[in-house]
Write an enzyme that holds these catalytic residues in place. Sequence first.
Site, mmCIF file in Angstrom:
data_model
loop_
_atom_site.group_PDB
_atom_site.id
_atom_site.type_symbol
_atom_site.label_atom_id
_atom_site.label_comp_id
_atom_site.label_asym_id
_atom_site.label_seq_id
_atom_site.Cartn_x
_atom_site.Cartn_y
_atom_site.Cartn_z
ATOM 1 C CG HIS A 134 -10.157 -6.472 7.347
ATOM 2 N ND1 HIS A 134 -8.997 -6.716 8.036
ATOM 3 C CD2 HIS A 134 -9.896 -6.811 6.061
ATOM 4 C CE1 HIS A 134 -8.091 -7.198 7.205
ATOM 5 N NE2 HIS A 134 -8.606 -7.266 5.999
ATOM 6 C CD GLU A 164 -1.875 -2.374 1.380
ATOM 7 O OE1 GLU A 164 -0.723 -2.659 1.777
ATOM 8 O OE2 GLU A 164 -2.783 -3.226 1.318
#
Lengths: 333, 333, 341, 341
Positions: D144, D75
């Site tokens: 998440h 990322e």
Amino acid sequence: MSTVAKPSKASAAGISADALIRMYRQMLAIRLFEERVNDLYTRALMPGLAHLYIGEEAVAVGICEALRDDDYITSTHRGHGHCLAKGADPKLMFAELLGKEAGYCKGKGGSMHIADPATGNLGANAIVGGSAGIATGAAFASKYLKTGQVTVCFFGEGALGQGVLYEEMNLAQLWTLPVIYACENNMYNEYTHFSETTAGDIIARPAAFGMAAEIVDGQDVRAVYAAASKYVERARRGEGPAFLQLDTYRYRGHHVGDIAREYYRPKTEEQHWVGQRDPVKLHSEWLTSEGIADKSTLDRITAELTADMDAAVEFATSAPYPDPSKVDDDVYA
Amino acid sequence: MSTVAKPSKASAAGISADALIRMYRQMLAIRLFEERVNDLYTRALMPGLAHLYIGEEAVAVGICEALRDDDYITSTHRGHGHCLAKGADPKLMFAELLGKEAGYCKGKGGSMHIADPATGNLGANAIVGGSAGIATGAAFASKYLKTGQVTVCFFGEGALGQGVLYEEMNLAQLWTLPVIYACENNMYNEYTHFSETTAGDIIARPAAFGMAAEIVDGQDVRAVYAAASKYVERARRGEGPAFLQLDTYRYRGHHVGDIAREYYRPKTEEQHWVGQRDPVKLHSEWLTSEGIADKSTLDRITAELTADMDAAVEFATSAPYPDPSKVDDDVYA
Amino acid sequence: MPETVVGSTHASTVKAREIGFGDAVREAIAEEMRRDPTVVLMGEDVAEAGTTFKVLKGLVEEFGTERIIDTPISEPGFTGIGVGAAMTGMRPIIDIMFGDFMCLIMDQVVNQAAKIHYMSGGKWKCPLVIRATMGATRRSAAQHSQSLHAWPSHIPGLKVVIPSTPADAKGLMKTAIRDDNPVVFFEDKISYTTVKGPVPDEDYAIPFGVADIKRAGTDITLVGTSSMVQVALGAAAMLEEIGVNAEVVDPRTTWPLDEKTLVESAKKTSRCLVIDEGYFRYGVTGEMASVIAEGAFYDLDGPVRRLGAKHVPIPFSPPLEDATVPTERDVFELARQMCNR
Amino acid sequence: MPETVVGSTHASTVKAREIGFGDAVREAIAEEMRRDPTVVLMGEDVAEAGTTFKVLKGLVEEFGTERIIDTPISEPGFTGIGVGAAMTGMRPIIDIMFGDFMCLIMDQVVNQAAKIHYMSGGKWKCPLVIRATMGATRRSAAQHSQSLHAWPSHIPGLKVVIPSTPADAKGLMKTAIRDDNPVVFFEDKISYTTVKGPVPDEDYAIPFGVADIKRAGTDITLVGTSSMVQVALGAAAMLEEIGVNAEVVDPRTTWPLDEKTLVESAKKTSRCLVIDEGYFRYGVTGEMASVIAEGAFYDLDGPVRRLGAKHVPIPFSPPLEDATVPTERDVFELARQMCNR
Ligand SMILES: Cc1ncc(C[n+]2csc(CCOP(=O)(O)OP(=O)(O)O)c2C)c(N)n1
Ligand SMILES: Cc1ncc(C[n+]2csc(CCOP(=O)(O)OP(=O)(O)O)c2C)c(N)n1
Ligand SMILES: [Mg+2]
Ligand SMILES: [Mg+2]
């Protein structure tokens, strides 16, 4: 440069006399620029701090000599040398260092953030390793847009501590991006020797990604130029990225205020590099011994640059600060 | 395990019959556990998703067999196998997977966060590469506190994309920390083949830091155990970290809902691994062919485990959910 | 171990020495390291150099490089080590040179340290201290001047300390080190050179979640954080001259937040201004002002007002940078207006 | 290129199709990719897999792997590439699968992308879109499920979009891609399966900083963001039954923020409740409530109230997770109380 040299070992090595003298001039320009930065700081005329590039000039100059004007660079907290080598105007740089409206960034960036689209300078960066992404992204764009540009990402060996660098090297190698990772190994991360922060050999790290990698004497501007040329052209041909480890040394403190250094590095070490390995001196001696430039040519260059730099300092010190109301401008494009 | 084996190639290889049979039992336990997870999901009894470890059992089991009870592990989103191999109770695991109060984390963690101090499990982690720091930190503490513990950091080859892993490997090697980086190379990052995400050879990366590193057949539990033992004991002796690349394969989808997989990997590839390279089958065949266990022993183990697992599922499905008021507990210690 | 837990205004009532802000932090760390061998400190150039700011000078001489540990420039890496070590029997202090580098470690802090206790159903603990700096006006430009304390304050599982005086810094650092949770401790770096103050001689710790009334007053409440406490006190002195008696409240920790003291003060004075050095928008002033407005609405003469840094990246140039941070005059002017003077 | 710029309530006045939330995002991206060859999208499993959520299915077939680019699980790495590419002639869209991973890329987003325009005195631009998800109730647990939009909203130099309907998502995504600044675009991931709505047939874009009145009313203003807009509308229907006529306002972008519409609505109804799915403390409700309280104070019957997710890490267990997010009933109860019913 007007002096045309007779054929010599140098041109035999494939470097034109013009280029050889231009590299001398550029290194000296950086040296003189940085001495004035230190002077401004000592006279309390410069806000904040600055990280001087003195001693490392051959790295920026040798590499940038291998670049096209429209090639990109990213730079670091120790960025004045990269900036000048890529063609920046000392007047606008000094103005930026002093926080003046006339500076490259209207005073908003300062020493650690000089950026200049006109010379392909994507910006100095005060986050160690912070420009690895930007550089790799610029290379991505050049490949996608088929512009033939190459990007050089300058960083100190301290940036090897930042994980993002490995992510970028992996991506650059996977996607065959035209980017050169130029690791300036001056052996210190601030006040800590790199051997205390670096396991294994530096060069093994890019090699682990299958990347072309080479160790270069960063005090020898011709060696730097030769290596840079080779990998820049390779990248331009679409053959992918490379990593150069440029062994060098910073003569001064980590920043202008770092005066008492003996607790982290011995004076004798400094003396060795300054006395035996000075890139400006080594190259000027070579130029004269090879008969590419005589002393009077070099003296003239020194005189010209000294006058230029003094004028640039004068321009910057007398330039006005931005109006405080400008603080709100440029947040959004 | 009661069966005592006659001397054989296995004990010649330095693995006791007890250990060999225990590893079979553990692998089978994982297999049976995961099949029930899939079943619970298919019957819509399990909230969220789960990432099954089926096919990779030899990795967790071979490594954990080499560990002391008080050694640490960190685990991943695909963590049930690590957890069981380190000694977790299937009852409490199933309860956690179903979000029940009786679960390891009182239902707060779920499939991706099972943690258990009693078995040295520092926790599964839903951030790819997210446990590299924790594992290295546990190793730091063990060294500092002189406890002689070793930490194993399990992660998939996808985590090689995360820069923090390189930071941790550098630190572990620099500081000679007792940590084993166990890279489970099942060849896929979700739905992307690792060759599309990984430049160069995996093993070159730890090697670049000067770290001991080895490629191991992750379907051969004895090979895994042998390699793990070697490096775990080395780490315990204070000789530093190691990296194991364990080549393996996940038989099922990336998660339980990933059914139609042909767009990213061929059925023939799956068939090859399932048919030819199944770690449970390979080890059971070896055990019988070497005369270390006969079929009836293995059948008895299967029967025992089947009963255990069914009871564990029963326990979990009939266990109560936590009261909603518990949501505010455990935010702070 | 002798220890006094003191709340507000202790500094004026006990025997004290005058020391600098950084000295106070160092003393707290040294004393806790003496008391607890599991406390270690790691970061870049923290050992021989004693940090870039020289704040920890001398610690390595006393505790050695085993406990005062120089790291590579790997903020995520060594913060991660801190998290794991904290879970397994140690009390690490992680030194983040510039608070701007918090951007690099949020995964370790937010996804790992802050959540492990909760995710494990209370089974693992993470007694970790993250020391970071904050604050502008040092001509360090946009990547070395941010005050990002609003971010960790938003994250359940973290505690966040923003001390304004040496005495508070020392007492709160001790509490941070002894706390069983991850604590983010922000030091305003300009304080190292500009702030001195009395610090009790005795061993003491200051509990989290207890605001300190730095100046009692009746006409308006100035809630100031970190360096803005000093600014608020300066403004209070100016207000005094025009006959406005301001109360200055220092929350000291953004989380836990002493809502009661904030609300009570606002109820008493009926006017409230919250001042912080972080970016103005979506910063800590929004939460504090909302809490006060909710709790004191019917006693307020007007809306709770806020001052933060200008909502711009911090510029380098002195006249520009100086325009970004609230000044005594800014506070004075707004407070005066709020009091209809 | 024909293009209509529409603000609020367009969806009800033009020819429209009923499509899903994710479809709307995909359409916007596809249309912009057709219009501008410098738009590319990169992230993990975005190509053949069409993202983990399958939202981008079909794009790689149309645009090829040169423009819909699968990345390693890096990322920070690919976000950094996005920043550099945006500076040098492209308009990259960076796909961050779960908003929780924003923690990994804050240096790239905050220290680099958000600041380069300002630090360079306006010389470099960074037209970058970061697509990230937010939202809980999917049983995905603490790492998440977070809604971290408060963080980028705090950072000058960024724009932040939190759409609640397919029509808004499409129109705002187009604006995001065409914007010359870094934009963080949060998609509530539960919307992919639960939210459908009318989307105009024509080419249109929705300007940033224009709130949308999703339901007009007179008795109380419910400011809802992202998934909380639907919750507010549900609560409004319940309130209707007891004779309370609620106005539902959707800011659509946290920055720029349409302060005027928020304040005007609160002035009109004299009561205001702000609802958001992020962690409650130091989240976006604090800023919005403060802005409204400052602007509408003298017209308000009582303090602006707020509802956010519980200030706890998101738990996995369904009954626990369901207790963390504001529900229609929570909003109804609090609003009723505020209206003294
Ligand atoms: C991410 C980050 N961490 C720490 C710093 C503080 N810092 C500035 S320069 C520096 C040392 C950099 O060493 P190196 O990369 O070798 O560059 P050199 O100064 O030697 O040119 C450090 C630690 C920073 N700017 N960014
Ligand atoms: C930082 C981060 N990025 C992305 C994801 C989403 N994700 C979950 S598992 C996974 C693939 C992991 O691949 P690998 O590490 O090889 O493990 P495997 O699933 O093969 O066991 C991804 C991308 C994540 N959880 N964390
Ligand atoms: Mg260096
Ligand atoms: Mg994998």
